[in-house]
Write a protein that holds these residues in place. Structure first.
Motif, PDB file in Angstrom:
ATOM      1  N   ILE A  52       0.843  -1.188   0.000  1.00  0.00           N
ATOM      2  CA  ILE A  52       0.000   0.000   0.000  1.00  0.00           C
ATOM      3  C   ILE A  52       0.886   1.249   0.000  1.00  0.00           C
ATOM      4  O   ILE A  52       1.747   1.403   0.874  1.00  0.00           O
ATOM      5  N   PRO A  53       0.728   2.148  -0.967  1.00  0.00           N
ATOM      6  CA  PRO A  53       1.552   3.361  -1.000  1.00  0.00           C
ATOM      7  C   PRO A  53       1.240   4.281   0.174  1.00  0.00           C
ATOM      8  O   PRO A  53       0.130   4.278   0.702  1.00  0.00           O
ATOM      9  N   LEU A  73      -6.173   0.234  -4.583  1.00  0.00           N
ATOM     10  CA  LEU A  73      -5.175  -0.260  -3.625  1.00  0.00           C
ATOM     11  C   LEU A  73      -5.004  -1.770  -3.721  1.00  0.00           C
ATOM     12  O   LEU A  73      -4.074  -2.336  -3.150  1.00  0.00           O
ATOM     13  N   LYS A  74      -5.910  -2.431  -4.425  1.00  0.00           N
ATOM     14  CA  LYS A  74      -5.848  -3.874  -4.692  1.00  0.00           C
ATOM     15  C   LYS A  74      -5.756  -4.691  -3.414  1.00  0.00           C
ATOM     16  O   LYS A  74      -4.957  -5.624  -3.301  1.00  0.00           O
ATOM     17  N   HIS A  75      -6.589  -4.304  -2.466  1.00  0.00           N
ATOM     18  CA  HIS A  75      -6.630  -5.067  -1.216  1.00  0.00           C
ATOM     19  C   HIS A  75      -8.017  -4.914  -0.609  1.00  0.00           C
ATOM     20  O   HIS A  75      -8.469  -3.806  -0.357  1.00  0.00           O
ATOM     21  N   THR A  76      -8.683  -6.044  -0.377  1.00  0.00           N
ATOM     22  CA  THR A  76     -10.034  -6.036   0.168  1.00  0.00           C
ATOM     23  C   THR A  76      -9.994  -6.142   1.685  1.00  0.00           C
ATOM     24  O   THR A  76      -9.433  -7.089   2.232  1.00  0.00           O
ATOM     25  N   GLY A 109     -14.851  -1.272  -0.251  1.00  0.00           N
ATOM     26  CA  GLY A 109     -14.247  -2.396   0.453  1.00  0.00           C
ATOM     27  C   GLY A 109     -13.128  -3.075  -0.304  1.00  0.00           C
ATOM     28  O   GLY A 109     -12.283  -3.767   0.295  1.00  0.00           O
ATOM     29  N   SER A 110     -13.108  -2.905  -1.609  1.00  0.00           N
ATOM     30  CA  SER A 110     -12.044  -3.503  -2.424  1.00  0.00           C
ATOM     31  C   SER A 110     -10.794  -2.631  -2.473  1.00  0.00           C
ATOM     32  O   SER A 110      -9.788  -3.019  -3.061  1.00  0.00           O
ATOM     33  N   GLY A 111     -10.889  -1.423  -1.904  1.00  0.00           N
ATOM     34  CA  GLY A 111      -9.724  -0.542  -1.890  1.00  0.00           C
ATOM     35  C   GLY A 111      -9.651   0.405  -3.062  1.00  0.00           C
ATOM     36  O   GLY A 111      -8.591   0.982  -3.326  1.00  0.00           O
ATOM     37  N   VAL A 112     -10.767   0.628  -3.765  1.00  0.00           N
ATOM     38  CA  VAL A 112     -10.773   1.560  -4.888  1.00  0.00           C
ATOM     39  C   VAL A 112     -11.101   2.955  -4.367  1.00  0.00           C
ATOM     40  O   VAL A 112     -12.187   3.188  -3.841  1.00  0.00           O
ATOM     41  N   ILE A 113     -10.154   3.866  -4.518  1.00  0.00           N
ATOM     42  CA  ILE A 113     -10.318   5.246  -4.066  1.00  0.00           C
ATOM     43  C   ILE A 113     -10.892   6.081  -5.209  1.00  0.00           C
ATOM     44  O   ILE A 113     -10.440   5.970  -6.346  1.00  0.00           O
TER      45      ILE A 113
END
Length: 239
Positions: A28-29, A42-45, A60-64
């Protein structure tokens, strides 16, 4: 010896487990820079949340999703993950006026320069933008209480884009041709209101006013806006 061997085995197993945890931890950046309307995955659920949904949201999937200009922190408290999100405008019609409420005329002049026109309670400046050629500042008891921009009506669509990327529209008065914006998700959290109103057939008058309880702007927005229009007329910048 048997006890020592068992301890070594347990220690080795723990080390291997910790190593595996480190290996599977998502990359995660620490910072993400976006423009309004852009997304970043973010490619992390997990259970993600945003510190300022007015600026950016996350699923929830990490899409901002970048919503408006500003800064927000995206975090997953249970997973001990977070990153800062900086959202910039993808479109700018004019430079925002000074909105440091309460500063004196002299303080504003020291920052903005010598005004083109001045009264005891107001200042006006010419701007380099041909779309928004004038701006004004209104004072009460030598404290800044309002700022304003004049925007040509031929750039109405562009003005809407400019404001929507920075503020949230909360009301439209179709009879008066007034559009109201705030600088937060809800009115109770906002500390600034922006009103775009037709000054005449040539210009929109875009007024910036504070909304905190210790300002006059919180008392009577309509009366305050009328005051601004009178000040604009006294400066003669909306001709």
């Amino acid at each position: 010896m048997l006890v020592m061997a068992s301890m070594v085995f347990v220690f080795s197993s723990c080390s291997e487990d910790e190593k595996k945890k480190e290996e599977v931890r998502p990359n995660i950046p620490t910072t993400v820079n976006l423009k309004v309307g852009e997304n970043y995955d973010l490619k992390h659920t997990t259970t993600w949340e945003s510190s300022k949904t007015f600026v950016a949201t996350v699923n929830g999937s990490g899409v901002i999703t970048a919503k408006r200009v500003g800064k927000a922190k995206i975090s997953a408290p249970y997973a001990h993950l977070d990153c800062s999100v900086n959202v910039a405008a993808s479109y700018t019609l004019y430079d925002e006026p000074i909105t440091d409420w309460g500063i004196s005329k002299n303080a504003l002049i020291s920052r903005r320069g010598i005004p083109d026109n001045e009264t005891s309670t107001a200042l006006s400046y010419s701007c380099s933008s041909s779309y928004a050629p004038k701006e004004a500042y209104v004072f009460e008891n030598n404290q800044l209480i309002m700022s304003a921009k004049l925007v040509k009506t031929t750039y109405t669509d562009q003005l809407v884009d400019h404001l929507m990327q920075r503020y949230k529209a909360v009301n439209v008065d179709t009879e008066k041709y007034d559009v109201y914006f705030i600088n937060e998700e809800t009115l109770d959290k906002a500390n600034m209101a922006i009103v775009a109103s037709l000054s005449n057939t040539s210009y929109w008058l875009v007024a910036y006013m504070p909304t905190s309880s210790n300002t006059r702007a919180n008392m009577d927005k309509e009366a305050l806006y009328d005051l601004l229009k009178r000040e604009i007329e006294s400066l003669g910048i909306n001709k």
